[in-house]
Write a protein that holds these residues in place. Structure first.
Motif, PDB file in Angstrom:
ATOM      1  N   UNK A  90     -11.606   6.629   9.665  1.00  0.00           N
ATOM      2  CA  UNK A  90     -10.447   5.755   9.902  1.00  0.00           C
ATOM      3  C   UNK A  90     -10.370   4.641   8.852  1.00  0.00           C
ATOM      4  N   UNK A  91     -11.522   4.079   8.511  1.00  0.00           N
ATOM      5  CA  UNK A  91     -11.543   3.025   7.501  1.00  0.00           C
ATOM      6  C   UNK A  91     -11.050   3.560   6.157  1.00  0.00           C
ATOM      7  N   UNK A  92     -11.508   4.751   5.783  1.00  0.00           N
ATOM      8  CA  UNK A  92     -11.078   5.346   4.513  1.00  0.00           C
ATOM      9  C   UNK A  92      -9.588   5.653   4.525  1.00  0.00           C
ATOM     10  N   UNK A  93      -9.085   6.111   5.699  1.00  0.00           N
ATOM     11  CA  UNK A  93      -7.651   6.399   5.804  1.00  0.00           C
ATOM     12  C   UNK A  93      -6.843   5.122   5.621  1.00  0.00           C
ATOM     13  N   UNK A  94      -7.281   4.040   6.277  1.00  0.00           N
ATOM     14  CA  UNK A  94      -6.588   2.761   6.119  1.00  0.00           C
ATOM     15  C   UNK A  94      -6.633   2.280   4.674  1.00  0.00           C
ATOM     16  N   UNK A  95      -7.789   2.414   4.037  1.00  0.00           N
ATOM     17  CA  UNK A  95      -7.912   2.006   2.634  1.00  0.00           C
ATOM     18  C   UNK A  95      -7.016   2.841   1.736  1.00  0.00           C
ATOM     19  N   UNK A  96      -6.951   4.144   2.047  1.00  0.00           N
ATOM     20  CA  UNK A  96      -6.100   5.030   1.239  1.00  0.00           C
ATOM     21  C   UNK A  96      -4.641   4.636   1.373  1.00  0.00           C
ATOM     22  N   UNK A  97      -4.217   4.279   2.604  1.00  0.00           N
ATOM     23  CA  UNK A  97      -2.831   3.857   2.804  1.00  0.00           C
ATOM     24  C   UNK A  97      -2.519   2.572   2.077  1.00  0.00           C
ATOM     25  N   UNK A  98      -3.451   1.603   2.170  1.00  0.00           N
ATOM     26  CA  UNK A  98      -3.243   0.322   1.485  1.00  0.00           C
ATOM     27  C   UNK A  98      -3.258   0.500  -0.018  1.00  0.00           C
ATOM     28  N   UNK A  99      -4.186   1.335  -0.504  1.00  0.00           N
ATOM     29  CA  UNK A  99      -4.272   1.577  -1.938  1.00  0.00           C
ATOM     30  C   UNK A  99      -3.012   2.231  -2.470  1.00  0.00           C
ATOM     31  N   UNK A 100      -2.461   3.167  -1.663  1.00  0.00           N
ATOM     32  CA  UNK A 100      -1.233   3.826  -2.076  1.00  0.00           C
ATOM     33  C   UNK A 100      -0.086   2.855  -2.207  1.00  0.00           C
ATOM     34  N   UNK A 101      -0.007   1.871  -1.269  1.00  0.00           N
ATOM     35  CA  UNK A 101       1.060   0.880  -1.326  1.00  0.00           C
ATOM     36  C   UNK A 101       0.928   0.031  -2.568  1.00  0.00           C
ATOM     37  N   UNK A 102      -0.306  -0.398  -2.876  1.00  0.00           N
ATOM     38  CA  UNK A 102      -0.520  -1.216  -4.077  1.00  0.00           C
ATOM     39  C   UNK A 102      -0.176  -0.423  -5.331  1.00  0.00           C
ATOM     40  N   UNK A 103      -0.518   0.864  -5.307  1.00  0.00           N
ATOM     41  CA  UNK A 103      -0.238   1.701  -6.474  1.00  0.00           C
ATOM     42  C   UNK A 103       1.261   1.849  -6.682  1.00  0.00           C
ATOM     43  N   UNK A 104       2.014   2.073  -5.578  1.00  0.00           N
ATOM     44  CA  UNK A 104       3.466   2.197  -5.688  1.00  0.00           C
ATOM     45  C   UNK A 104       4.078   0.896  -6.190  1.00  0.00           C
ATOM     46  N   UNK A 105       3.564  -0.244  -5.692  1.00  0.00           N
ATOM     47  CA  UNK A 105       4.091  -1.529  -6.141  1.00  0.00           C
ATOM     48  C   UNK A 105       3.850  -1.728  -7.628  1.00  0.00           C
ATOM     49  N   UNK A 106       2.674  -1.302  -8.096  1.00  0.00           N
ATOM     50  CA  UNK A 106       2.357  -1.432  -9.522  1.00  0.00           C
ATOM     51  C   UNK A 106       3.293  -0.582 -10.362  1.00  0.00           C
ATOM     52  N   UNK A 107       3.603   0.622  -9.869  1.00  0.00           N
ATOM     53  CA  UNK A 107       4.533   1.479 -10.613  1.00  0.00           C
ATOM     54  C   UNK A 107       5.900   0.831 -10.711  1.00  0.00           C
ATOM     55  N   UNK A 108       6.361   0.219  -9.582  1.00  0.00           N
ATOM     56  CA  UNK A 108       7.661  -0.423  -9.624  1.00  0.00           C
ATOM     57  C   UNK A 108       7.654  -1.595 -10.609  1.00  0.00           C
ATOM     58  N   UNK A 109       6.553  -2.364 -10.633  1.00  0.00           N
ATOM     59  CA  UNK A 109       6.461  -3.496 -11.562  1.00  0.00           C
ATOM     60  C   UNK A 109       6.485  -3.007 -12.997  1.00  0.00           C
ATOM     61  N   UNK A 110       5.738  -1.950 -13.288  1.00  0.00           N
ATOM     62  CA  UNK A 110       5.730  -1.396 -14.647  1.00  0.00           C
ATOM     63  C   UNK A 110       7.117  -0.911 -15.031  1.00  0.00           C
ATOM     64  N   UNK A 111       7.809  -0.326 -14.028  1.00  0.00           N
ATOM     65  CA  UNK A 111       9.151   0.166 -14.316  1.00  0.00           C
ATOM     66  C   UNK A 111      10.092  -0.970 -14.680  1.00  0.00           C
ATOM     67  N   UNK A 112       9.960  -2.122 -13.961  1.00  0.00           N
ATOM     68  CA  UNK A 112      10.813  -3.268 -14.278  1.00  0.00           C
ATOM     69  C   UNK A 112      10.543  -3.781 -15.684  1.00  0.00           C
ATOM     70  N   UNK A 113       9.256  -3.861 -16.066  1.00  0.00           N
ATOM     71  CA  UNK A 113       8.900  -4.340 -17.405  1.00  0.00           C
ATOM     72  C   UNK A 113       9.471  -3.423 -18.463  1.00  0.00           C
ATOM     73  N   UNK A 114       9.307  -2.119 -18.242  1.00  0.00           N
ATOM     74  CA  UNK A 114       9.793  -1.163 -19.234  1.00  0.00           C
ATOM     75  C   UNK A 114      11.305  -1.229 -19.344  1.00  0.00           C
ATOM     76  N   UNK A 115      11.976  -1.449 -18.191  1.00  0.00           N
ATOM     77  CA  UNK A 115      13.438  -1.524 -18.229  1.00  0.00           C
ATOM     78  C   UNK A 115      13.885  -2.724 -19.042  1.00  0.00           C
ATOM     79  N   UNK A 116      13.124  -3.838 -18.860  1.00  0.00           N
ATOM     80  CA  UNK A 116      13.473  -5.035 -19.621  1.00  0.00           C
ATOM     81  C   UNK A 116      13.331  -4.821 -21.108  1.00  0.00           C
ATOM     82  N   UNK A 117      12.292  -4.103 -21.490  1.00  0.00           N
ATOM     83  CA  UNK A 117      12.072  -3.856 -22.917  1.00  0.00           C
ATOM     84  C   UNK A 117      13.060  -2.850 -23.472  1.00  0.00           C
TER      85      UNK A 117
END
Length: 226
Positions: A90-117
């Motif tokens: 259960x702990x690993x599942x929760x960590x995987x879910x949280x990690x996935x959210x952080x990863x998706x947020x990072x992708x969106x941030x990278x996308x915004x930076x690239x769009x600006x450039x």
């Protein structure tokens, strides 16, 4: 009974070893859907282990009191071990879910930076869009493959659980049949013992009657010739 309990214990040990290997070796080196699929398999194996513990508990309840406490202690240890593994999953599942959210947020941030450039370089922006489309298509294929594997794994786990339930019912039916057979054998043994006692009594009565008749005949003959 003890042999069947030991067999269940061996199966339980194999499942817990597999779960431990997934948590300690496979999951840390994985990410995304692969990690989630591994955790799902570990959770299914935990369900199988729980089913085996149910079978073991049935066996322990049928043990004589002289050995029941020993196996009951062993069973409690197995339950504690499985519960610990379940918490880890259960702990690993929760960590995987949280990690996935952080990863998706990072992708969106990278996308915004690239769009600006990209506003300053149309050709680079087009290249990045093509690469993004290719990445999305590749990710979609991987997701579909992971989903297919997850469904196959779930079907396999369901089949295994059905087989275990069927085996459990067969074992319970066999145990009931054996108990009924034992009861019938006991009744037959008591009936035979009674018949043997009666036969012996009748034999003694017959011997007594014959002895009396012989004595009477001897007395009659003695009276005639004396």
């Amino acid at each position: 009974m003890a042999e069947l309990f030991d067999s269940y214990a061996s199966d339980f040990a194999q499942l817990t070893s597999s779960i431990t290997a997934k948590l300690d070796k496979e999951v840390p080196s994985q990410a995304g859907e692969a990690r989630k699929a591994t955790l799902r398999r570990a959770d299914m194996e935990a369900d199988e282990a729980d089913e085996i513990l149910s079978q073991m508990e049935i066996e322990v309840n049928g043990f004589p009191q002289s050995v029941k406490s020993k196996y009951a202690v062993q069973l409690r240890g197995y339950k504690a071990e499985l519960e610990k593994l379940r918490r880890s999953v259960r702990t690993q599942v929760q960590n995987a879910g949280a990690g996935g959210s952080r990863f998706d947020a990072a992708l969106e941030a990278d996308g915004d930076v690239e769009s600006g450039r990209s506003s300053y370089d149309p050709q680079a922006q087009r290249q990045r869009l093509l690469q993004g489309t290719s990445t999305l298509e590749d990710g979609s294929r991987r997701l579909q493959e992971s989903h297919r594997i997850a469904l196959e794994t779930e079907d396999l786990g369901a089949d295994i659980l059905r087989d275990l339930r069927s085996q459990r019912e067969q074992i319970e039916n066999s145990r009931d049949t054996l108990r009924q057979a034992d009861s019938n054998i006991d009744r037959s043994s008591r009936t035979l013992s009674k018949m043997i006692r009666r036969a012996k009594q009748q034999k003694l009565v017959t011997i007594g009657i014959i002895t009396v008749l012989v004595l009477l005949i001897l007395l009659i003959l003695y009276g005639k010739f004396s």
